[in-house]
Design a protein around this motif. Structure first.
Motif, mmCIF file in Angstrom:
data_model
loop_
_atom_site.group_PDB
_atom_site.id
_atom_site.type_symbol
_atom_site.label_atom_id
_atom_site.label_comp_id
_atom_site.label_asym_id
_atom_site.label_seq_id
_atom_site.Cartn_x
_atom_site.Cartn_y
_atom_site.Cartn_z
ATOM 1 N N ARG A 1 0.958 -1.276 -0.022
ATOM 2 C CA ARG A 1 0.036 0.130 -0.038
ATOM 3 C C ARG A 1 0.882 1.224 0.060
ATOM 4 O O ARG A 1 0.589 2.120 -0.804
ATOM 5 C CB ARG A 1 -0.949 -0.004 1.319
ATOM 6 C CG ARG A 1 -2.056 1.004 1.114
ATOM 7 C CD ARG A 1 -2.901 0.778 2.266
ATOM 8 N NE ARG A 1 -3.724 1.964 2.442
ATOM 9 C CZ ARG A 1 -4.405 2.373 3.331
ATOM 10 N NH1 ARG A 1 -4.256 1.703 4.641
ATOM 11 N NH2 ARG A 1 -5.202 3.517 3.384
ATOM 12 N N ILE A 2 1.866 1.163 0.837
ATOM 13 C CA ILE A 2 2.990 2.313 0.953
ATOM 14 C C ILE A 2 3.498 2.518 -0.461
ATOM 15 O O ILE A 2 3.823 3.792 -1.040
ATOM 16 C CB ILE A 2 3.841 2.193 2.072
ATOM 17 C CG1 ILE A 2 3.112 2.388 3.295
ATOM 18 C CG2 ILE A 2 5.039 3.196 1.902
ATOM 19 C CD1 ILE A 2 3.747 1.880 4.608
ATOM 20 N N LYS A 3 3.833 1.618 -0.957
ATOM 21 C CA LYS A 3 4.442 1.500 -2.374
ATOM 22 C C LYS A 3 3.818 2.075 -3.320
ATOM 23 O O LYS A 3 4.102 2.819 -4.212
ATOM 24 C CB LYS A 3 4.933 0.300 -2.936
ATOM 25 C CG LYS A 3 6.260 -0.424 -2.101
ATOM 26 C CD LYS A 3 6.560 -1.932 -2.506
ATOM 27 C CE LYS A 3 7.753 -2.456 -1.684
ATOM 28 N NZ LYS A 3 7.944 -3.979 -1.974
ATOM 29 N N LYS A 4 2.506 1.798 -3.417
ATOM 30 C CA LYS A 4 1.393 2.221 -4.223
ATOM 31 C C LYS A 4 1.336 3.606 -4.182
ATOM 32 O O LYS A 4 1.281 4.700 -5.088
ATOM 33 C CB LYS A 4 0.111 1.448 -4.221
ATOM 34 C CG LYS A 4 -0.926 1.791 -5.382
ATOM 35 C CD LYS A 4 -2.209 1.133 -5.004
ATOM 36 C CE LYS A 4 -3.095 1.629 -6.154
ATOM 37 N NZ LYS A 4 -4.385 1.113 -5.756
ATOM 38 N N MET A 5 1.268 4.111 -2.893
ATOM 39 C CA MET A 5 1.137 5.478 -2.703
ATOM 40 C C MET A 5 2.244 6.293 -3.166
ATOM 41 O O MET A 5 2.222 7.604 -3.663
ATOM 42 C CB MET A 5 1.016 5.894 -1.039
ATOM 43 C CG MET A 5 -0.552 5.401 -0.543
ATOM 44 S SD MET A 5 -0.833 4.990 1.285
ATOM 45 C CE MET A 5 -0.068 6.684 1.585
ATOM 46 N N ILE A 6 3.540 5.707 -2.871
ATOM 47 C CA ILE A 6 4.640 6.621 -3.414
ATOM 48 C C ILE A 6 4.591 6.657 -5.107
ATOM 49 O O ILE A 6 4.928 7.593 -5.421
ATOM 50 C CB ILE A 6 5.914 5.844 -2.920
ATOM 51 C CG1 ILE A 6 6.041 5.975 -1.296
ATOM 52 C CG2 ILE A 6 7.129 6.226 -3.759
ATOM 53 C CD1 ILE A 6 7.174 5.017 -0.662
ATOM 54 N N ASP A 7 4.232 5.626 -5.465
ATOM 55 C CA ASP A 7 4.261 5.436 -7.147
ATOM 56 C C ASP A 7 3.436 6.536 -7.533
ATOM 57 O O ASP A 7 3.659 7.315 -8.616
ATOM 58 C CB ASP A 7 4.039 4.082 -7.508
ATOM 59 C CG ASP A 7 5.041 3.371 -7.395
ATOM 60 O OD1 ASP A 7 6.239 3.493 -7.073
ATOM 61 O OD2 ASP A 7 4.627 1.939 -7.584
#
Length: 119
Positions: free
Chosen positions: A109-115
């Motif tokens: 979820r954090i990776k997706k937000m960063i992307d």
């Protein structure tokens, strides 16, 4: 940047409002008594103060939210990271995690937000 910083008592009051609005001002007095230990006069003073600041409006004894919780939390978070970590999100995350682990779902979820927020 508009000033959405709240002192602790304002924030605690707004948490009650955000959870309950729209709400009759008399019911809000009862909730603030139960949740915050406030007297009737304190709550009515706070309603007036937060109306003047533009966070809420009191129309025909019903309190409505004008500024959503998410907007205030976003501004507070930016201010916190700027003040405490010189604006460095990586430094904040390092301190926040402090050796803790997160689930694979949280990491994704954090990776997706960063992307979604890469320039």
């Amino acid at each position: 940047m508009e000033n959405l910083k709240l002192c602790d008592s304002d924030y605690r009051f707004m948490m009650v409002v955000w959870e309950s609005a729209p709400i009759n001002s008399g019911e809000l007095v009862q909730l603030c008594s139960q949740k915050l230990g406030w007297k009737k006069s304190t709550t009515y003073t706070q309603i007036k103060k937060m109306c003047e600041k533009g966070y809420i409006e009191n129309v025909q004894a019903t309190v409505h939210v004008r500024i959503p919780k998410e907007k205030v939390q976003a501004k507070e978070s930016v201010y916190f990271v700027e003040r405490t970590f010189d604006g460095s999100l990586p430094q904040f995350l390092t301190a926040f995690l402090g050796g803790k682990t997160i689930s694979e779902q949280e990491a994704e979820r954090i990776k997706k937000m960063i992307d979604e927020h890469i320039e």
